[in-house]
Design a protein around this motif. Structure first.
Motif, PDB file in Angstrom:
ATOM      1  N   HIS A  51     -20.326   9.693 -28.885  1.00  0.00           N
ATOM      2  CA  HIS A  51     -19.003  10.301 -28.736  1.00  0.00           C
ATOM      3  C   HIS A  51     -18.019   9.683 -29.717  1.00  0.00           C
ATOM      4  N   ILE A  52     -16.878  10.344 -29.848  1.00  0.00           N
ATOM      5  CA  ILE A  52     -15.824   9.927 -30.766  1.00  0.00           C
ATOM      6  C   ILE A  52     -14.494   9.964 -30.011  1.00  0.00           C
ATOM      7  N   HIS A  53     -13.713   8.900 -30.149  1.00  0.00           N
ATOM      8  CA  HIS A  53     -12.341   8.881 -29.632  1.00  0.00           C
ATOM      9  C   HIS A  53     -11.435   9.233 -30.805  1.00  0.00           C
ATOM     10  N   HIS A  54     -10.859  10.422 -30.751  1.00  0.00           N
ATOM     11  CA  HIS A  54      -9.951  10.850 -31.812  1.00  0.00           C
ATOM     12  C   HIS A  54      -8.562  10.317 -31.509  1.00  0.00           C
ATOM     13  N   LYS A  55      -8.017   9.606 -32.449  1.00  0.00           N
ATOM     14  CA  LYS A  55      -6.712   8.955 -32.325  1.00  0.00           C
ATOM     15  C   LYS A  55      -6.777   7.914 -31.211  1.00  0.00           C
ATOM     16  N   GLY A  56      -6.120   6.835 -31.393  1.00  0.00           N
ATOM     17  CA  GLY A  56      -6.065   5.808 -30.360  1.00  0.00           C
ATOM     18  C   GLY A  56      -7.256   4.875 -30.325  1.00  0.00           C
ATOM     19  N   ILE A  91     -14.678   6.873 -34.856  1.00  0.00           N
ATOM     20  CA  ILE A  91     -15.993   6.254 -35.025  1.00  0.00           C
ATOM     21  C   ILE A  91     -16.971   6.824 -33.996  1.00  0.00           C
ATOM     22  N   LYS A  92     -18.070   7.404 -34.466  1.00  0.00           N
ATOM     23  CA  LYS A  92     -19.111   7.917 -33.579  1.00  0.00           C
ATOM     24  C   LYS A  92     -19.906   6.731 -33.042  1.00  0.00           C
ATOM     25  N   HIS A  93     -20.080   6.672 -31.718  1.00  0.00           N
ATOM     26  CA  HIS A  93     -20.719   5.525 -31.086  1.00  0.00           C
ATOM     27  C   HIS A  93     -21.237   5.868 -29.693  1.00  0.00           C
ATOM     28  N   TRP A  94     -21.951   4.921 -29.083  1.00  0.00           N
ATOM     29  CA  TRP A  94     -22.360   5.020 -27.685  1.00  0.00           C
ATOM     30  C   TRP A  94     -22.410   3.611 -27.108  1.00  0.00           C
ATOM     31  N   HIS A  95     -22.441   3.514 -25.769  1.00  0.00           N
ATOM     32  CA  HIS A  95     -22.595   2.231 -25.090  1.00  0.00           C
ATOM     33  C   HIS A  95     -23.250   2.457 -23.746  1.00  0.00           C
ATOM     34  N   GLY A  96     -23.911   1.403 -23.234  1.00  0.00           N
ATOM     35  CA  GLY A  96     -24.584   1.517 -21.948  1.00  0.00           C
ATOM     36  C   GLY A  96     -25.330   0.250 -21.599  1.00  0.00           C
ATOM     37  N   ALA A  97     -26.115   0.338 -20.536  1.00  0.00           N
ATOM     38  CA  ALA A  97     -26.858  -0.813 -20.018  1.00  0.00           C
ATOM     39  C   ALA A  97     -28.155  -1.033 -20.783  1.00  0.00           C
ATOM     40  N   SER A  98     -28.665  -2.251 -20.694  1.00  0.00           N
ATOM     41  CA  SER A  98     -30.008  -2.521 -21.205  1.00  0.00           C
ATOM     42  C   SER A  98     -31.016  -1.895 -20.241  1.00  0.00           C
ATOM     43  N   LYS A  99     -32.270  -1.872 -20.650  1.00  0.00           N
ATOM     44  CA  LYS A  99     -33.313  -1.231 -19.833  1.00  0.00           C
ATOM     45  C   LYS A  99     -33.505  -1.893 -18.482  1.00  0.00           C
ATOM     46  N   ASP A 100     -33.281  -3.217 -18.416  1.00  0.00           N
ATOM     47  CA  ASP A 100     -33.601  -3.947 -17.189  1.00  0.00           C
ATOM     48  C   ASP A 100     -32.412  -4.683 -16.573  1.00  0.00           C
ATOM     49  N   SER A 101     -31.190  -4.270 -16.904  1.00  0.00           N
ATOM     50  CA  SER A 101     -30.009  -4.920 -16.337  1.00  0.00           C
ATOM     51  C   SER A 101     -28.914  -3.895 -16.049  1.00  0.00           C
ATOM     52  N   TRP A 102     -28.226  -4.085 -14.941  1.00  0.00           N
ATOM     53  CA  TRP A 102     -26.981  -3.374 -14.724  1.00  0.00           C
ATOM     54  C   TRP A 102     -25.994  -3.875 -15.771  1.00  0.00           C
ATOM     55  N   PHE A 103     -24.939  -3.090 -16.021  1.00  0.00           N
ATOM     56  CA  PHE A 103     -23.923  -3.475 -17.006  1.00  0.00           C
ATOM     57  C   PHE A 103     -22.581  -2.877 -16.598  1.00  0.00           C
ATOM     58  N   SER A 104     -21.525  -3.684 -16.722  1.00  0.00           N
ATOM     59  CA  SER A 104     -20.160  -3.184 -16.463  1.00  0.00           C
ATOM     60  C   SER A 104     -19.245  -3.570 -17.608  1.00  0.00           C
ATOM     61  N   HIS A 105     -18.341  -2.661 -17.905  1.00  0.00           N
ATOM     62  CA  HIS A 105     -17.251  -2.983 -18.828  1.00  0.00           C
ATOM     63  C   HIS A 105     -15.985  -2.291 -18.347  1.00  0.00           C
ATOM     64  N   VAL A 106     -14.868  -2.890 -18.704  1.00  0.00           N
ATOM     65  CA  VAL A 106     -13.578  -2.243 -18.505  1.00  0.00           C
ATOM     66  C   VAL A 106     -13.310  -1.466 -19.785  1.00  0.00           C
ATOM     67  N   ALA A 107     -13.084  -0.167 -19.644  1.00  0.00           N
ATOM     68  CA  ALA A 107     -12.799   0.700 -20.788  1.00  0.00           C
ATOM     69  C   ALA A 107     -11.299   0.976 -20.814  1.00  0.00           C
ATOM     70  N   ILE A 108     -10.685   0.648 -21.936  1.00  0.00           N
ATOM     71  CA  ILE A 108      -9.250   0.853 -22.104  1.00  0.00           C
ATOM     72  C   ILE A 108      -9.050   1.908 -23.186  1.00  0.00           C
ATOM     73  N   ALA A 109      -8.379   2.987 -22.818  1.00  0.00           N
ATOM     74  CA  ALA A 109      -8.058   4.040 -23.786  1.00  0.00           C
ATOM     75  C   ALA A 109      -6.796   3.618 -24.531  1.00  0.00           C
ATOM     76  N   VAL A 110      -6.908   3.417 -25.843  1.00  0.00           N
ATOM     77  CA  VAL A 110      -5.753   3.020 -26.637  1.00  0.00           C
ATOM     78  C   VAL A 110      -4.818   4.227 -26.739  1.00  0.00           C
ATOM     79  N   PRO A 111      -3.583   4.080 -26.265  1.00  0.00           N
ATOM     80  CA  PRO A 111      -2.666   5.231 -26.261  1.00  0.00           C
ATOM     81  C   PRO A 111      -2.325   5.713 -27.675  1.00  0.00           C
ATOM     82  N   ALA A 112      -2.317   7.004 -27.838  1.00  0.00           N
ATOM     83  CA  ALA A 112      -1.905   7.623 -29.094  1.00  0.00           C
ATOM     84  C   ALA A 112      -1.575   9.084 -28.817  1.00  0.00           C
TER      85      ALA A 112
END
Length: 131
Positions: A51-56, A91-112
């Motif tokens: 996915h891509i975040h356009h602006k911000g 920037i085209k990118h992706w994110h997620g968990a590893s194959k054998d671990s849960w994963f958490s992140h706080v996602a902050i949308a940069v205002p624009a």
């Protein structure tokens, strides 16, 4: 999930964006106004589509488990608690968990003004399994 300790709520199953994820994710909004801030938790093997975040852009604050982040054309990088990822707009990118671990992140949308997300193709099993 017994050894997976996170500091923010797990939230509800991420039904609103399920079509853009491979596997199960959970979403816990941390703010109700102002800067969009969400705790996103991925079950092992779960990842979002390219996915891509356009602006911000977006900032990820990794809080628990082991995950992955990849920008198009670059090698994937392992994410650990305490890592911070600054994703520039466009920037085209992706994110997620590893194959054998849960994963958490706080996602902050940069205002624009005019900021939007463009969801693209899934990360293929072939791409993911090479990690």
């Amino acid at each position: 999930m017994s050894d997976f300790q996170q500091i923010f709520p797990l939230g509800e199953k991420n039904e609103a964006y399920a079509e853009y994820f491979t596997g199960q994710s959970y979403l816990a909004p941390l703010t109700k106004e102002g800067v969009g801030t969400n705790n996103v938790t991925f079950e092992p093997g779960c990842r979002n589509n390219w996915h891509i975040h356009h602006k911000g852009g977006q900032i990820l604050l990794c809080t628990a488990g082991i995950g992955w982040f990849q920008e198009e054309g670059k090698p994937a990088q392992v994410l650990n608690p305490g890592d911070v990822v600054n994703i520039a707009p466009g920037i085209k990118h992706w994110h997620g968990a590893s194959k054998d671990s849960w994963f958490s992140h706080v996602a902050i949308a940069v205002p624009a003004e005019g900021a939007s997300n463009e969801w693209l193709e899934p990360v293929s099993d072939e791409e993911y399994n090479q990690l």
